[in-house]
Write an enzyme that holds these catalytic residues in place. Structure first.
Site, PDB file in Angstrom:
ATOM      1  N   LYS A 188       1.917   3.083  10.185  1.00  0.00           N
ATOM      2  CA  LYS A 188       1.151   2.634   9.022  1.00  0.00           C
ATOM      3  C   LYS A 188      -0.245   3.250   9.026  1.00  0.00           C
ATOM      4  O   LYS A 188      -0.970   3.154  10.007  1.00  0.00           O
ATOM      5  CB  LYS A 188       1.074   1.107   9.019  1.00  0.00           C
ATOM      6  N   THR A 220      -6.362  -9.354   3.283  1.00  0.00           N
ATOM      7  CA  THR A 220      -5.375  -8.519   3.971  1.00  0.00           C
ATOM      8  C   THR A 220      -4.904  -9.155   5.271  1.00  0.00           C
ATOM      9  O   THR A 220      -4.294  -8.499   6.098  1.00  0.00           O
ATOM     10  CB  THR A 220      -5.977  -7.136   4.271  1.00  0.00           C
ATOM     11  N   GLY A 222      -2.641 -10.737   7.748  1.00  0.00           N
ATOM     12  CA  GLY A 222      -1.199 -10.832   7.921  1.00  0.00           C
ATOM     13  C   GLY A 222      -0.386  -9.767   7.221  1.00  0.00           C
ATOM     14  O   GLY A 222       0.838  -9.899   7.118  1.00  0.00           O
ATOM     15  N   THR A 223      -1.016  -8.682   6.773  1.00  0.00           N
ATOM     16  CA  THR A 223      -0.242  -7.651   6.068  1.00  0.00           C
ATOM     17  C   THR A 223       0.783  -6.994   6.985  1.00  0.00           C
ATOM     18  O   THR A 223       1.898  -6.685   6.552  1.00  0.00           O
ATOM     19  CB  THR A 223      -1.169  -6.576   5.480  1.00  0.00           C
ATOM     20  N   GLY A 224       0.417  -6.762   8.239  1.00  0.00           N
ATOM     21  CA  GLY A 224       1.365  -6.153   9.173  1.00  0.00           C
ATOM     22  C   GLY A 224       2.556  -7.054   9.442  1.00  0.00           C
ATOM     23  O   GLY A 224       3.714  -6.601   9.438  1.00  0.00           O
ATOM     24  N   CYS A 225       2.283  -8.338   9.688  1.00  0.00           N
ATOM     25  CA  CYS A 225       3.364  -9.311   9.890  1.00  0.00           C
ATOM     26  C   CYS A 225       4.275  -9.351   8.682  1.00  0.00           C
ATOM     27  O   CYS A 225       5.512  -9.344   8.794  1.00  0.00           O
ATOM     28  CB  CYS A 225       2.786 -10.712  10.118  1.00  0.00           C
TER      29      CYS A 225
END
Length: 287
Positions: A188, A220, A222-225
């Site tokens: 990412k 933003t 928790g965007t990865g989770c």
């Protein structure tokens, strides 16, 4: 190893093995929202508890290892799970236990998000756990989804600072996964500067550039989770189709962009707010 399909009339069962964020923006609470929003039945195994809000992580508690193993064994013994998302694990002991039980149950469609640092900058993974993750969990992962700082830590080098450097990092990350079967890296690129961002999807053969516009917002958390859980929810649905992994990732990213774009309709905390997981289902503000 290919994504296992589910019958078109079957709702896929997906489990998140991760930590709990009481503010609901990240961890298993965000994962369960994501599964629900994308038509999957969500299960969860609690690998860690955090004292956390949109501004800071003030404490981390890891459950007894025997109880963690019991959570996994009890769930997998009863429920057919079509995908497994792994998030925050916290310690080397937790990482080793999760790896051992997933190997025992031969977990399918494992999407590993190597969570190391919260949006607030607080550490969520002990340094001693990084080697354990590479050695014990990477061999079982169908896909890993690191961001650029996480890629730097995993590769023991500085984080990539351009798309060109991302190419080499994605290639090196793929070398950490088994070479004898289908495995994927989603690197990412959100930490690169500029108004546009590019993610790279790589299986050891095809490198797919996935561009997207950057949404200007503080929300933003928790965007990865959320992205990794979206992929886990969609992989069983896409299996059997044309380029199923690429299709699942593209659909997950498009849905996440909408969740970020509509995040301003929520008012959660005073720091990095969460994305709007149910943006496609709830009435929009002012509508």
């Amino acid at each position: 190893m290919k994504p296992s399909p589910v019958h078109s009339s079957t709702v896929p069962n997906v489990v998140s093995i991760a930590g709990v964020d009481p503010s609901g923006g990240a961890g298993v609470l965000a994962d369960l929202k994501t599964f629900s929003a994308l038509g999957a039945y969500g299960c969860a195994v609690v690998a860690a508890l955090t004292a956390q809000n949109t501004q800071a992580v003030t404490g981390v508690h890891v459950p007894p290892i025997d109880f963690l193993r019991l959570q996994i064994d009890t769930l997998f013994a009863d429920v057919t799970l079509h995908a497994t998302k792994i998030g925050m694990l916290g310690s080397a002991e937790v990482t080793a236990a999760v790896a051992d039980r997933l190997a025992h149950w031969r977990a399918d469609n494992v999407v590993l998000d190597p969570v190391m640092v919260a949006k607030s900058g607080d550490s969520l993974l002990a340094k001693s756990a990084i080697t354990m993750m590479r050695d014990a969990l990477f061999p079982q992962a169908f896909m890993i989804t690191p961001n650029l700082p996480e890629a730097g830590v995993l590769l023991e080098q500085r984080a990539p600072e351009s798309v060109k450097e991302m190419y080499r990092a994605a290639e090196r990350l793929r070398e950490l996964l088994p070479l004898s079967s289908e495995r994927w890296v989603l690197l990412k690129g959100g930490h690169l500067p500029g108004n546009d961002l590019t993610d790279l999807l790589f299986d050891g053969d095809r490198m797919v550039e996935l561009p997207a516009p950057r949404v200007e917002t503080r929300n933003t958390h928790g965007t990865g989770c959320t992205l990794s859980s979206a992929i886990a929810a969609l992989l069983p649905r896409q299996a059997g189709g044309f380029r199923p992994v690429e299709s699942a990732v593209r659909q997950a990213r498009q849905w996440l962009l909408g969740a970020i774009a509509h995040s301003g309709e929520l008012a959660v905390g005073r720091g990095h707010g969460p994305v709007h997981h149910f943006h496609a289902m709830w009435p929009h503000a002012g509508a």
